[in-house]
Design a protein around this motif. Structure first.
Motif, PDB file in Angstrom:
ATOM      1  N   ARG A  64       0.851  -1.191   0.000  1.00 53.20           N
ATOM      2  CA  ARG A  64       0.000   0.000   0.000  1.00 53.20           C
ATOM      3  C   ARG A  64       0.886   1.239   0.000  1.00 53.20           C
ATOM      4  N   GLY A  65       0.560   2.189  -0.841  1.00 51.38           N
ATOM      5  CA  GLY A  65       1.329   3.427  -0.907  1.00 51.38           C
ATOM      6  C   GLY A  65       2.609   3.316  -1.702  1.00 51.38           C
ATOM      7  N   SER A  66       2.840   2.164  -2.339  1.00 47.31           N
ATOM      8  CA  SER A  66       4.078   1.982  -3.090  1.00 47.31           C
ATOM      9  C   SER A  66       4.111   2.860  -4.329  1.00 47.31           C
ATOM     10  N   GLU A  67       5.253   3.466  -4.567  1.00 48.22           N
ATOM     11  CA  GLU A  67       5.492   4.232  -5.782  1.00 48.22           C
ATOM     12  C   GLU A  67       6.580   3.593  -6.644  1.00 48.22           C
ATOM     13  N   ARG A  68       7.505   2.854  -5.990  1.00 47.79           N
ATOM     14  CA  ARG A  68       8.680   2.395  -6.732  1.00 47.79           C
ATOM     15  C   ARG A  68       9.132   1.011  -6.240  1.00 47.79           C
ATOM     16  N   THR A  69       8.338  -0.010  -6.520  1.00 44.62           N
ATOM     17  CA  THR A  69       8.738  -1.369  -6.168  1.00 44.62           C
ATOM     18  C   THR A  69       9.652  -1.918  -7.264  1.00 44.62           C
ATOM     19  N   ASP A  70      10.778  -2.478  -6.855  1.00 40.95           N
ATOM     20  CA  ASP A  70      11.873  -2.845  -7.758  1.00 40.95           C
ATOM     21  C   ASP A  70      12.253  -4.312  -7.571  1.00 40.95           C
ATOM     22  N   TRP A  71      12.875  -4.890  -8.569  1.00 44.46           N
ATOM     23  CA  TRP A  71      13.357  -6.275  -8.548  1.00 44.46           C
ATOM     24  C   TRP A  71      14.873  -6.287  -8.364  1.00 44.46           C
ATOM     25  N   GLU A  72      15.439  -7.380  -7.835  1.00 42.54           N
ATOM     26  CA  GLU A  72      16.889  -7.537  -7.722  1.00 42.54           C
ATOM     27  C   GLU A  72      17.236  -9.023  -7.702  1.00 42.54           C
ATOM     28  N   VAL A  73      17.808  -9.540  -8.771  1.00 45.39           N
ATOM     29  CA  VAL A  73      18.255 -10.925  -8.780  1.00 45.39           C
ATOM     30  C   VAL A  73      19.585 -11.024  -8.030  1.00 45.39           C
ATOM     31  N   GLU A  74      19.682 -12.029  -7.141  1.00 44.00           N
ATOM     32  CA  GLU A  74      20.896 -12.168  -6.332  1.00 44.00           C
ATOM     33  C   GLU A  74      21.223 -13.638  -6.087  1.00 44.00           C
ATOM     34  N   LEU A  75      22.511 -13.934  -6.062  1.00 41.30           N
ATOM     35  CA  LEU A  75      22.977 -15.219  -5.565  1.00 41.30           C
ATOM     36  C   LEU A  75      22.854 -15.199  -4.049  1.00 41.30           C
ATOM     37  N   ALA A  76      22.152 -16.192  -3.495  1.00 46.55           N
ATOM     38  CA  ALA A  76      21.965 -16.285  -2.045  1.00 46.55           C
ATOM     39  C   ALA A  76      22.803 -17.445  -1.507  1.00 46.55           C
ATOM     40  N   VAL A  77      23.482 -17.193  -0.417  1.00 49.15           N
ATOM     41  CA  VAL A  77      24.335 -18.183   0.240  1.00 49.15           C
ATOM     42  C   VAL A  77      23.635 -18.666   1.504  1.00 49.15           C
ATOM     43  N   VAL A  78      23.601 -19.985   1.691  1.00 49.92           N
ATOM     44  CA  VAL A  78      22.998 -20.572   2.887  1.00 49.92           C
ATOM     45  C   VAL A  78      24.114 -21.089   3.785  1.00 49.92           C
ATOM     46  N   ILE A  79      24.113 -20.636   5.029  1.00 51.30           N
ATOM     47  CA  ILE A  79      25.150 -21.047   5.987  1.00 51.30           C
ATOM     48  C   ILE A  79      24.863 -22.467   6.477  1.00 51.30           C
ATOM     49  N   GLY A  80      25.923 -23.295   6.541  1.00 54.22           N
ATOM     50  CA  GLY A  80      25.771 -24.682   6.978  1.00 54.22           C
ATOM     51  C   GLY A  80      26.394 -24.987   8.316  1.00 54.22           C
ATOM     52  N   ARG A  81      27.403 -24.206   8.701  1.00 62.53           N
ATOM     53  CA  ARG A  81      28.071 -24.375  10.001  1.00 62.53           C
ATOM     54  C   ARG A  81      28.257 -23.002  10.627  1.00 62.53           C
ATOM     55  N   ARG A  82      28.176 -22.953  11.949  1.00 65.16           N
ATOM     56  CA  ARG A  82      28.343 -21.674  12.639  1.00 65.16           C
ATOM     57  C   ARG A  82      29.668 -21.022  12.231  1.00 65.16           C
ATOM     58  N   ALA A  83      29.598 -19.736  11.889  1.00 63.74           N
ATOM     59  CA  ALA A  83      30.778 -18.975  11.472  1.00 63.74           C
ATOM     60  C   ALA A  83      31.005 -17.848  12.463  1.00 63.74           C
ATOM     61  N   ARG A  84      32.126 -17.923  13.161  1.00 61.50           N
ATOM     62  CA  ARG A  84      32.453 -16.958  14.217  1.00 61.50           C
ATOM     63  C   ARG A  84      33.942 -16.633  14.145  1.00 61.50           C
ATOM     64  N   TYR A  85      34.283 -15.381  13.903  1.00 60.81           N
ATOM     65  CA  TYR A  85      35.674 -14.945  13.820  1.00 60.81           C
ATOM     66  C   TYR A  85      36.518 -15.872  12.947  1.00 60.81           C
ATOM     67  N   LEU A  86      36.073 -16.085  11.737  1.00 58.75           N
ATOM     68  CA  LEU A  86      36.845 -16.926  10.832  1.00 58.75           C
ATOM     69  C   LEU A  86      38.202 -16.283  10.547  1.00 58.75           C
ATOM     70  N   ASN A  87      39.202 -17.114  10.333  1.00 59.37           N
ATOM     71  CA  ASN A  87      40.573 -16.608  10.174  1.00 59.37           C
ATOM     72  C   ASN A  87      40.860 -16.060   8.791  1.00 59.37           C
ATOM     73  N   SER A  88      40.136 -16.529   7.775  1.00 57.79           N
ATOM     74  CA  SER A  88      40.419 -16.103   6.414  1.00 57.79           C
ATOM     75  C   SER A  88      39.223 -16.396   5.522  1.00 57.79           C
ATOM     76  N   PRO A  89      39.147 -15.729   4.358  1.00 54.32           N
ATOM     77  CA  PRO A  89      38.106 -16.083   3.393  1.00 54.32           C
ATOM     78  C   PRO A  89      38.165 -17.548   2.959  1.00 54.32           C
ATOM     79  N   ASP A  90      39.361 -18.105   2.861  1.00 53.54           N
ATOM     80  CA  ASP A  90      39.468 -19.520   2.476  1.00 53.54           C
ATOM     81  C   ASP A  90      38.728 -20.421   3.463  1.00 53.54           C
TER      82      ASP A  90
END
Length: 281
Positions: free
Chosen positions: A117-143
């Motif tokens: 309701r009241g929308s003037e500019r509803t937009d689309w955005e295709v994105e790759l979504a990543v699903v986390i499988g294991r808890r990630a806390r203070y990881l040491n590196s991107p690898d």
């Protein structure tokens, strides 16, 4: 091997698709959720398939729901393609821009988008979504981050730009959290079945092309994003990370915004295709 949740809204049941056939996952799990992912459910599914311990099911004509049950958090990355940042009137960020969507924005890949309701500019955005499988806390590196990812799916990060920018109060959530604003699916593809580095992603409105890019153009790639987020918060199994959208959205001024009756189609190489029809809320 790909995972889906099939059935009416709120009553989806988990299946796995392998070699073109669908198999009931209920002997292994009640749902595709954080608990299933954290307890090596994907590996257990592969083992069960190899041992012929799962029953084939006919899913013809059944609704496809979002491929994961409601996550506790939806992490979103803004302006993560340089060309999209430019069409938004911004410089490419030097550090990931992060915002949130509420979990109740998630709907199935072919469910309707409700224009607010009241929308003037509803937009689309295709994105790759990543699903986390294991808890990630203070990881040491991107690898190290890759060991914490369960898989990938397609997200439509629907946005209402008037709410997001003109009525924001300084943040984006008003334009990101309207109902149905995160169609997701159709499948969860495990990490060992898909390389996220160079996937073609596209969107169409009423059959006309809009976005056409690849994940090779991400400013911050998937491993970096998961590592980066883990320095500020704990990512839990089942959490969703929307990695950003390429150029070609209505915000650019090149295309009209969505209206009731419009159809939006999105696809990502190796994952599948989704299609939504816009309806008034």
């Amino acid at each position: 091997m790909k995972f889906q949740r099939i059935g009416p809204i709120g009553a989806e049941r988990p299946i796995v698709i392998a070699d073109g056939r669908s198999f009931d996952l209920s002997p292994l799990t009640r749902d595709i959720d954080g608990e299933f992912l954290a307890t090596e459910g994907i590996s257990a599914t592969a083992t069960a398939l190899a041992a012929n311990r799962l029953t084939a099911v006919d899913t013809t004509g059944l609704r496809i729901g979002p491929p994961i049950a409601r996550p506790q958090a939806i992490w979103c990355i803004g302006m993560n393609y340089a060309a999209h940042a430019a069409e938004s009137g911004a410089k490419p960020p030097t550090e990931p821009v992060v915002f949130f969507k509420t979990p109740n924005t998630i709907v199935g890949p072919h469910d309707d988008i409700l224009i607010p309701r009241g929308s003037e500019r509803t937009d689309w955005e295709v994105e790759l979504a990543v699903v986390i499988g294991r808890r990630a806390r203070y990881l040491n590196s991107p690898d190290e981050a890759m060991n914490h990812i369960a898989g990938y799916t397609i997200s439509n990060d629907v946005s209402e730009r008037h709410f997001q920018l003109d009525r924001s109060g300084g943040q984006w959530s008003k334009g990101k959290c309207c109902e149905t604003f995160n169609p997701l699916g159709p499948s969860l593809i495990p990490t060992n079945h898909l390389n996220p580095k160079n996937l073609r992603l596209r969107s169409f409105v009423n059959g006309d092309p809009r976005q056409n890019s690849t994940t090779a153009d991400l400013i911050f790639d998937v491993p970096y994003l998961i590592w980066h987020l883990s320095q500020f918060a704990v990512l839990e199994p089942g959490d969703l990370v929307n990695t950003g959208t390429p150029e070609g959205v209505a915000l650019s001024g090149r295309f009209p915004y969505l209206r009731p009756g419009d159809t939006v189609e999105l696809d990502i190489e190796g994952i599948g295709h989704m299609r939504q029809t816009c309806r008034p809320a």
